[in-house]
Design a protein around this motif. Structure first.
Motif, PDB file in Angstrom:
ATOM      1  N   ALA A 176       2.143  15.498  13.420  1.00 39.15           N
ATOM      2  CA  ALA A 176       1.265  14.672  14.242  1.00 39.15           C
ATOM      3  C   ALA A 176       0.675  13.506  13.450  1.00 39.15           C
ATOM      4  N   MET A 177       0.828  13.516  12.122  1.00 34.32           N
ATOM      5  CA  MET A 177       0.295  12.442  11.279  1.00 34.32           C
ATOM      6  C   MET A 177       1.387  11.878  10.378  1.00 34.32           C
ATOM      7  N   PRO A 178       2.367  11.185  10.951  1.00 34.69           N
ATOM      8  CA  PRO A 178       3.473  10.655  10.136  1.00 34.69           C
ATOM      9  C   PRO A 178       3.015   9.661   9.081  1.00 34.69           C
ATOM     10  N   GLU A 179       1.849   9.019   9.308  1.00 33.58           N
ATOM     11  CA  GLU A 179       1.371   8.044   8.322  1.00 33.58           C
ATOM     12  C   GLU A 179       1.030   8.722   6.995  1.00 33.58           C
ATOM     13  N   ALA A 180       0.655  10.008   7.043  1.00 32.80           N
ATOM     14  CA  ALA A 180       0.357  10.730   5.802  1.00 32.80           C
ATOM     15  C   ALA A 180       1.606  10.861   4.947  1.00 32.80           C
ATOM     16  N   LEU A 181       2.730  11.188   5.584  1.00 35.41           N
ATOM     17  CA  LEU A 181       3.990  11.278   4.845  1.00 35.41           C
ATOM     18  C   LEU A 181       4.421   9.920   4.310  1.00 35.41           C
ATOM     19  N   GLU A 182       4.121   8.852   5.046  1.00 36.96           N
ATOM     20  CA  GLU A 182       4.497   7.508   4.596  1.00 36.96           C
ATOM     21  C   GLU A 182       3.721   7.136   3.334  1.00 36.96           C
ATOM     22  N   ILE A 183       2.444   7.488   3.301  1.00 34.60           N
ATOM     23  CA  ILE A 183       1.637   7.229   2.103  1.00 34.60           C
ATOM     24  C   ILE A 183       2.185   8.023   0.916  1.00 34.60           C
ATOM     25  N   LEU A 184       2.493   9.286   1.159  1.00 33.07           N
ATOM     26  CA  LEU A 184       3.066  10.122   0.101  1.00 33.07           C
ATOM     27  C   LEU A 184       4.402   9.573  -0.376  1.00 33.07           C
ATOM     28  N   ARG A 185       5.153   9.036   0.566  1.00 32.06           N
ATOM     29  CA  ARG A 185       6.457   8.466   0.215  1.00 32.06           C
ATOM     30  C   ARG A 185       6.318   7.389  -0.859  1.00 32.06           C
ATOM     31  N   TRP A 186       5.405   6.429  -0.665  1.00 29.74           N
ATOM     32  CA  TRP A 186       5.290   5.325  -1.606  1.00 29.74           C
ATOM     33  C   TRP A 186       4.583   5.727  -2.891  1.00 29.74           C
ATOM     34  N   LEU A 187       3.675   6.684  -2.804  1.00 28.09           N
ATOM     35  CA  LEU A 187       3.098   7.229  -4.027  1.00 28.09           C
ATOM     36  C   LEU A 187       4.181   7.924  -4.848  1.00 28.09           C
ATOM     37  N   GLY A 188       5.050   8.641  -4.157  1.00 26.24           N
ATOM     38  CA  GLY A 188       6.159   9.312  -4.826  1.00 26.24           C
ATOM     39  C   GLY A 188       7.115   8.338  -5.473  1.00 26.24           C
ATOM     40  N   VAL A 189       7.426   7.256  -4.768  1.00 26.28           N
ATOM     41  CA  VAL A 189       8.321   6.237  -5.320  1.00 26.28           C
ATOM     42  C   VAL A 189       7.744   5.664  -6.613  1.00 26.28           C
ATOM     43  N   ALA A 190       6.452   5.331  -6.586  1.00 26.47           N
ATOM     44  CA  ALA A 190       5.811   4.745  -7.764  1.00 26.47           C
ATOM     45  C   ALA A 190       5.792   5.720  -8.938  1.00 26.47           C
ATOM     46  N   PHE A 191       5.431   6.962  -8.666  1.00 26.98           N
ATOM     47  CA  PHE A 191       5.314   7.935  -9.749  1.00 26.98           C
ATOM     48  C   PHE A 191       6.672   8.307 -10.326  1.00 26.98           C
ATOM     49  N   LEU A 192       7.661   8.531  -9.458  1.00 24.26           N
ATOM     50  CA  LEU A 192       9.000   8.875  -9.937  1.00 24.26           C
ATOM     51  C   LEU A 192       9.615   7.710 -10.713  1.00 24.26           C
ATOM     52  N   GLY A 193       9.330   6.483 -10.261  1.00 25.08           N
ATOM     53  CA  GLY A 193       9.812   5.316 -10.987  1.00 25.08           C
ATOM     54  C   GLY A 193       9.218   5.243 -12.377  1.00 25.08           C
ATOM     55  N   TRP A 194       7.932   5.580 -12.480  1.00 25.58           N
ATOM     56  CA  TRP A 194       7.258   5.577 -13.784  1.00 25.58           C
ATOM     57  C   TRP A 194       7.859   6.634 -14.705  1.00 25.58           C
ATOM     58  N   LEU A 195       8.118   7.820 -14.170  1.00 26.20           N
ATOM     59  CA  LEU A 195       8.743   8.876 -14.965  1.00 26.20           C
ATOM     60  C   LEU A 195      10.146   8.466 -15.418  1.00 26.20           C
ATOM     61  N   ALA A 196      10.895   7.788 -14.530  1.00 24.83           N
ATOM     62  CA  ALA A 196      12.242   7.336 -14.878  1.00 24.83           C
ATOM     63  C   ALA A 196      12.199   6.339 -16.035  1.00 24.83           C
ATOM     64  N   ILE A 197      11.263   5.394 -15.970  1.00 21.79           N
ATOM     65  CA  ILE A 197      11.136   4.400 -17.035  1.00 21.79           C
ATOM     66  C   ILE A 197      10.811   5.079 -18.362  1.00 21.79           C
ATOM     67  N   GLN A 198       9.893   6.038 -18.326  1.00 30.07           N
ATOM     68  CA  GLN A 198       9.556   6.774 -19.547  1.00 30.07           C
ATOM     69  C   GLN A 198      10.774   7.479 -20.140  1.00 30.07           C
ATOM     70  N   SER A 199      11.565   8.099 -19.279  1.00 29.00           N
ATOM     71  CA  SER A 199      12.753   8.816 -19.746  1.00 29.00           C
ATOM     72  C   SER A 199      13.773   7.860 -20.359  1.00 29.00           C
ATOM     73  N   PHE A 200      13.958   6.697 -19.720  1.00 25.36           N
ATOM     74  CA  PHE A 200      14.921   5.711 -20.237  1.00 25.36           C
ATOM     75  C   PHE A 200      14.463   5.162 -21.589  1.00 25.36           C
TER      76      PHE A 200
END
Length: 201
Positions: A64-88
Motif C-alpha cells: 500500500a506504500m510503494p513510495e517506501a520501496l522507491e526510497i529504499l531502492r535509491w538508498l540501496g543504489v547509492a550504498f551498493l555503489g559505494w561498496l563497489a567502489i571500495q572493493s574496486f
C-alpha cells in the motif's frame, strides 16, 4: 506440519543461496575473520524478523506504500555503489596477506553498521522476505511451521557462509586471491546497483 516446514526450508533456501550483496559482504567478512559471526547473527535475526512480519500482514502494508520501496531502492543504489567502489579500489591497490591470528582492522561497531546497511538498504531483501516468501507461506497448512522452516534455512545458510569463509581464510589470504575476491565482490555490488537503477523493483 512437516510439509509446511520443508516447503519453507526449500523455498527460503533457494532464494537466499543466490549470491547477493548480503551474502557477498558476509563471505568477505568471514574470510577476513572480522567479527564475521556477529555479521552472520545479524543477517539471521533480520531474516527471521522479516519472515515473521511478512506472515503477519506487513506485506499488505508495504504494497500500500510503494513510495517506501522507491526510497529504499535509491538508498540501496547509492550504498551498493559505494561498496563497489571500495572493493574496486582495494582490488587495484591490493592488500597484504592476512594471517590467521591477525588483529581485526575494523571495529565491531563498523562491521555491525555495514551489515545492517547491506541488509536493510537492499529493496530485494524486502521483496523476498515480506512479499515473495510470505505469499508462498500463505498457501501452506501451517504458517507458523512454514516460518520455522524458512528461518532454519536462513540460519543454516548464513552459518555456513561464516564458517566456510573463515575455514578458507588461510587459503585465500594471499594478496592475489584478495585482488580477485575484491574484484568479484565489486562487480557483484555494481551489477545489483545497476539492476536497481535500470530495472527498478
Amino acid at each position: 506440519m512437516l510439509e509446511s516446514y520443508l516447503t519453507g526450508l526449500i523455498v527460503c533456501g533457494g532464494i537466499i543461496v543466490a549470491i547477493g550483496a548480503q551474502n557477498a559482504y558476509l563471505l568477505s567478512q568471514a574470510i577476513r575473520r572480522e567479527h564475521h559471526w556477529w555479521s552472520a547473527g545479524l543477517c539471521m535475526v533480520a531474516d527471521v524478523t522479516l519472515f515473521t512480519l511478512g506472515m503477519f500482514g506487513i506485506s499488505a502494508a508495504l504494497m500500500a506504500m510503494p513510495e517506501a520501496l522507491e526510497i529504499l531502492r535509491w538508498l540501496g543504489v547509492a550504498f551498493l555503489g559505494w561498496l563497489a567502489i571500495q572493493s574496486f579500489v582495494r582490488a587495484g591497490r591490493g592488500r597484504a596477506a592476512l594471517e590467521a591470528g591477525e588483529v581485526t582492522k575494523r571495529s565491531l561497531r563498523a562491521v555491525v553498521f555495514t551489515t545492517l546497511a547491506v541488509t536493510l538498504l537492499n529493496p530485494q531483501v524486502y521483496l523476498d522476505t515480506l512479499l515473495l516468501i510470505p505469499a508462498v507461506g500463505a498457501q501452506q497448512e501451517d504458517a507458523t511451521t512454514f516460518v520455522a522452516g524458512a528461518s532454519s534455512a536462513s540460519i543454516l545458510w548464513f552459518g555456513l557462509l561464516a564458517w566456510g569463509g573463515s575455514a578458507l581464510a588461510p587459503i585465500l589470504a594471499r594478496p592475489m586471491a584478495w585482488r580477485i575476491i575484491d574484484g568479484v565482490i565489486g562487480v557483484m555490488m555494481a551489477a545489483i546497483a545497476l539492476h536497481l537503477t535500470v530495472s527498478g523493483l
